[in-house]
Design a protein around this motif. Structure first.
Motif, PDB file in Angstrom:
ATOM      1  N   LEU A 159      39.977  38.125  38.659  1.00 15.28           N
ATOM      2  CA  LEU A 159      40.462  39.501  38.743  1.00 15.28           C
ATOM      3  C   LEU A 159      41.625  39.622  39.712  1.00 15.28           C
ATOM      4  CD1 LEU A 159      37.110  41.501  38.643  1.00 15.28           C
ATOM      5  CD2 LEU A 159      38.660  40.951  36.752  1.00 15.28           C
ATOM      6  N   ARG A 160      41.554  38.934  40.844  1.00 16.14           N
ATOM      7  CA  ARG A 160      42.671  38.959  41.800  1.00 16.14           C
ATOM      8  C   ARG A 160      43.931  38.403  41.154  1.00 16.14           C
ATOM      9  NH1 ARG A 160      38.880  36.950  45.183  1.00 16.14           N
ATOM     10  NH2 ARG A 160      39.785  34.872  45.149  1.00 16.14           N
ATOM     11  N   LEU A 161      43.789  37.299  40.449  1.00 18.12           N
ATOM     12  CA  LEU A 161      44.936  36.674  39.795  1.00 18.12           C
ATOM     13  C   LEU A 161      45.511  37.589  38.717  1.00 18.12           C
ATOM     14  CD1 LEU A 161      46.689  34.127  39.551  1.00 18.12           C
ATOM     15  CD2 LEU A 161      45.051  33.289  37.872  1.00 18.12           C
ATOM     16  N   ALA A 162      44.645  38.169  37.911  1.00 14.83           N
ATOM     17  CA  ALA A 162      45.106  39.053  36.828  1.00 14.83           C
ATOM     18  C   ALA A 162      45.743  40.328  37.386  1.00 14.83           C
ATOM     19  CB  ALA A 162      43.939  39.402  35.915  1.00 14.83           C
ATOM     20  N   ARG A 163      45.263  40.792  38.519  1.00 15.28           N
ATOM     21  CA  ARG A 163      45.814  42.005  39.139  1.00 15.28           C
ATOM     22  C   ARG A 163      47.219  41.753  39.650  1.00 15.28           C
ATOM     23  NH1 ARG A 163      45.470  43.954  44.267  1.00 15.28           N
ATOM     24  NH2 ARG A 163      43.852  42.491  44.891  1.00 15.28           N
ATOM     25  N   GLY A 164      47.505  40.549  40.065  1.00 19.52           N
ATOM     26  CA  GLY A 164      48.847  40.193  40.529  1.00 19.52           C
ATOM     27  C   GLY A 164      49.307  41.067  41.672  1.00 19.52           C
ATOM     28  N   ASP A 165      50.493  41.667  41.525  1.00 17.89           N
ATOM     29  CA  ASP A 165      51.073  42.506  42.568  1.00 17.89           C
ATOM     30  C   ASP A 165      50.597  43.955  42.501  1.00 17.89           C
ATOM     31  OD1 ASP A 165      52.502  40.361  43.573  1.00 17.89           O
ATOM     32  OD2 ASP A 165      54.273  40.795  42.357  1.00 17.89           O
ATOM     33  N   ARG A 166      49.837  44.268  41.488  1.00 21.15           N
ATOM     34  CA  ARG A 166      49.326  45.638  41.353  1.00 21.15           C
ATOM     35  C   ARG A 166      48.364  45.923  42.503  1.00 21.15           C
ATOM     36  NH1 ARG A 166      46.810  48.073  35.769  1.00 21.15           N
ATOM     37  NH2 ARG A 166      46.657  50.211  36.498  1.00 21.15           N
ATOM     38  N   SER A 167      48.441  47.112  43.058  1.00 21.39           N
ATOM     39  CA  SER A 167      47.587  47.401  44.207  1.00 21.39           C
ATOM     40  C   SER A 167      46.122  47.525  43.808  1.00 21.39           C
ATOM     41  CB  SER A 167      48.034  48.694  44.908  1.00 21.39           C
ATOM     42  OG  SER A 167      47.560  49.824  44.222  1.00 21.39           O
ATOM     43  N   GLY A 209      30.256  34.607  40.432  1.00 22.02           N
ATOM     44  CA  GLY A 209      30.827  35.780  41.081  1.00 22.02           C
ATOM     45  C   GLY A 209      32.130  35.468  41.783  1.00 22.02           C
ATOM     46  N   GLN A 210      32.211  34.308  42.403  1.00 19.90           N
ATOM     47  CA  GLN A 210      33.448  33.897  43.069  1.00 19.90           C
ATOM     48  C   GLN A 210      34.556  33.655  42.048  1.00 19.90           C
ATOM     49  OE1 GLN A 210      31.879  30.596  45.294  1.00 19.90           O
ATOM     50  NE2 GLN A 210      31.362  31.870  47.054  1.00 19.90           N
ATOM     51  N   ARG A 211      34.193  33.046  40.927  1.00 23.40           N
ATOM     52  CA  ARG A 211      35.193  32.818  39.870  1.00 23.40           C
ATOM     53  C   ARG A 211      35.684  34.139  39.298  1.00 23.40           C
ATOM     54  NH1 ARG A 211      33.572  27.670  36.185  1.00 23.40           N
ATOM     55  NH2 ARG A 211      33.054  26.291  37.906  1.00 23.40           N
ATOM     56  N   LEU A 212      34.762  35.067  39.091  1.00 20.58           N
ATOM     57  CA  LEU A 212      35.137  36.384  38.579  1.00 20.58           C
ATOM     58  C   LEU A 212      36.107  37.056  39.534  1.00 20.58           C
ATOM     59  CD1 LEU A 212      34.863  38.750  36.607  1.00 20.58           C
ATOM     60  CD2 LEU A 212      32.860  39.481  37.925  1.00 20.58           C
ATOM     61  N   GLY A 213      35.787  37.035  40.817  1.00 19.37           N
ATOM     62  CA  GLY A 213      36.669  37.646  41.798  1.00 19.37           C
ATOM     63  C   GLY A 213      38.053  37.024  41.797  1.00 19.37           C
ATOM     64  N   ALA A 214      38.104  35.701  41.742  1.00 18.26           N
ATOM     65  CA  ALA A 214      39.394  35.000  41.717  1.00 18.26           C
ATOM     66  C   ALA A 214      40.181  35.353  40.457  1.00 18.26           C
ATOM     67  CB  ALA A 214      39.173  33.496  41.810  1.00 18.26           C
ATOM     68  N   THR A 230      34.429  48.931  45.738  1.00 19.49           N
ATOM     69  CA  THR A 230      33.710  48.147  44.723  1.00 19.49           C
ATOM     70  C   THR A 230      34.592  47.013  44.216  1.00 19.49           C
ATOM     71  OG1 THR A 230      32.329  50.010  44.056  1.00 19.49           O
ATOM     72  CG2 THR A 230      32.637  48.242  42.435  1.00 19.49           C
ATOM     73  N   LEU A 231      35.837  47.326  43.908  1.00 23.48           N
ATOM     74  CA  LEU A 231      36.750  46.283  43.430  1.00 23.48           C
ATOM     75  C   LEU A 231      36.942  45.214  44.504  1.00 23.48           C
ATOM     76  CD1 LEU A 231      38.607  45.099  41.301  1.00 23.48           C
ATOM     77  CD2 LEU A 231      40.420  46.612  42.144  1.00 23.48           C
ATOM     78  N   ARG A 232      37.086  45.628  45.753  1.00 25.98           N
ATOM     79  CA  ARG A 232      37.258  44.661  46.844  1.00 25.98           C
ATOM     80  C   ARG A 232      36.046  43.740  46.943  1.00 25.98           C
ATOM     81  NH1 ARG A 232      35.677  43.713  51.699  1.00 25.98           N
ATOM     82  NH2 ARG A 232      34.469  45.613  51.907  1.00 25.98           N
ATOM     83  N   LYS A 233      34.857  44.300  46.854  1.00 24.30           N
ATOM     84  CA  LYS A 233      33.642  43.489  46.943  1.00 24.30           C
ATOM     85  C   LYS A 233      33.534  42.517  45.770  1.00 24.30           C
ATOM     86  CE  LYS A 233      30.780  46.636  49.648  1.00 24.30           C
ATOM     87  NZ  LYS A 233      29.597  47.523  49.611  1.00 24.30           N
ATOM     88  N   ILE A 234      33.927  42.954  44.584  1.00 25.97           N
ATOM     89  CA  ILE A 234      33.880  42.052  43.428  1.00 25.97           C
ATOM     90  C   ILE A 234      34.911  40.940  43.593  1.00 25.97           C
ATOM     91  CG2 ILE A 234      34.287  41.865  40.935  1.00 25.97           C
ATOM     92  CD1 ILE A 234      33.203  44.789  40.743  1.00 25.97           C
ATOM     93  N   GLU A 235      36.123  41.298  43.992  1.00 24.92           N
ATOM     94  CA  GLU A 235      37.186  40.301  44.147  1.00 24.92           C
ATOM     95  C   GLU A 235      36.879  39.281  45.238  1.00 24.92           C
ATOM     96  OE1 GLU A 235      41.097  41.902  44.564  1.00 24.92           O
ATOM     97  OE2 GLU A 235      41.172  42.582  42.489  1.00 24.92           O
ATOM     98  N   THR A 236      36.138  39.678  46.252  1.00 25.62           N
ATOM     99  CA  THR A 236      35.820  38.744  47.333  1.00 25.62           C
ATOM    100  C   THR A 236      34.511  38.003  47.084  1.00 25.62           C
ATOM    101  OG1 THR A 236      34.738  40.482  48.629  1.00 25.62           O
ATOM    102  CG2 THR A 236      37.088  40.063  49.073  1.00 25.62           C
ATOM    103  N   GLY A 237      33.840  38.300  45.989  1.00 23.46           N
ATOM    104  CA  GLY A 237      32.597  37.614  45.661  1.00 23.46           C
ATOM    105  C   GLY A 237      31.375  38.181  46.356  1.00 23.46           C
TER     106      GLY A 237
END
Length: 100
Positions: free
Chosen positions: A21-29, A14-19, A43-50
């Motif tokens: 997604l954050r990386l792939a999202r880049g500067d996009r809000s 889950g932590q890897r998934l969040g990382a 939901t996206l915030r919870k996934i990105e933070t693990g």
């Protein structure tokens, strides 16, 4: 139904998934990404933070599509051994293997 506690491997995935997604999202809000994927920003915030280590498959599929990630690439990245040299440092471009 009682949900069993997550295993350490599930938490790490889950932590890897969040990382990823954050990386792939880049500067996009986060808001733009979540709305485009049809999920709540929370939901996206919870996934990105693990905090949600095992999100529903349709949720991940929708987010991956918005970010241009193939599901095969997502699975390969979150399932790899922790120190195989495949990790990308924050701020660097995602490898082509993540593209759909």
């Amino acid at each position: 139904m009682v949900r069993l506690p997550l295993t350490p491997a599930e938490v790490e995935r889950g932590q890897r998934l969040g990382a990823l997604l954050r990386l792939a999202r880049g500067d996009r809000s986060m808001l733009d990404t979540a709305l485009a994927a049809g999920v709540s920003p929370e939901t996206l915030r919870k996934i990105e933070t693990g905090r949600v280590a095992t999100p529903a498959f349709p949720t991940i599929a929708a987010i991956a599509e918005v970010l241009g990630l193939s599901l095969d690439a997502v699975w390969a990245e979150i399932s790899r051994p922790e120190h195989d040299g495949g990790a990308v440092e924050p701020g660097r471009a995602a490898p082509e293997r993540w593209a759909s």
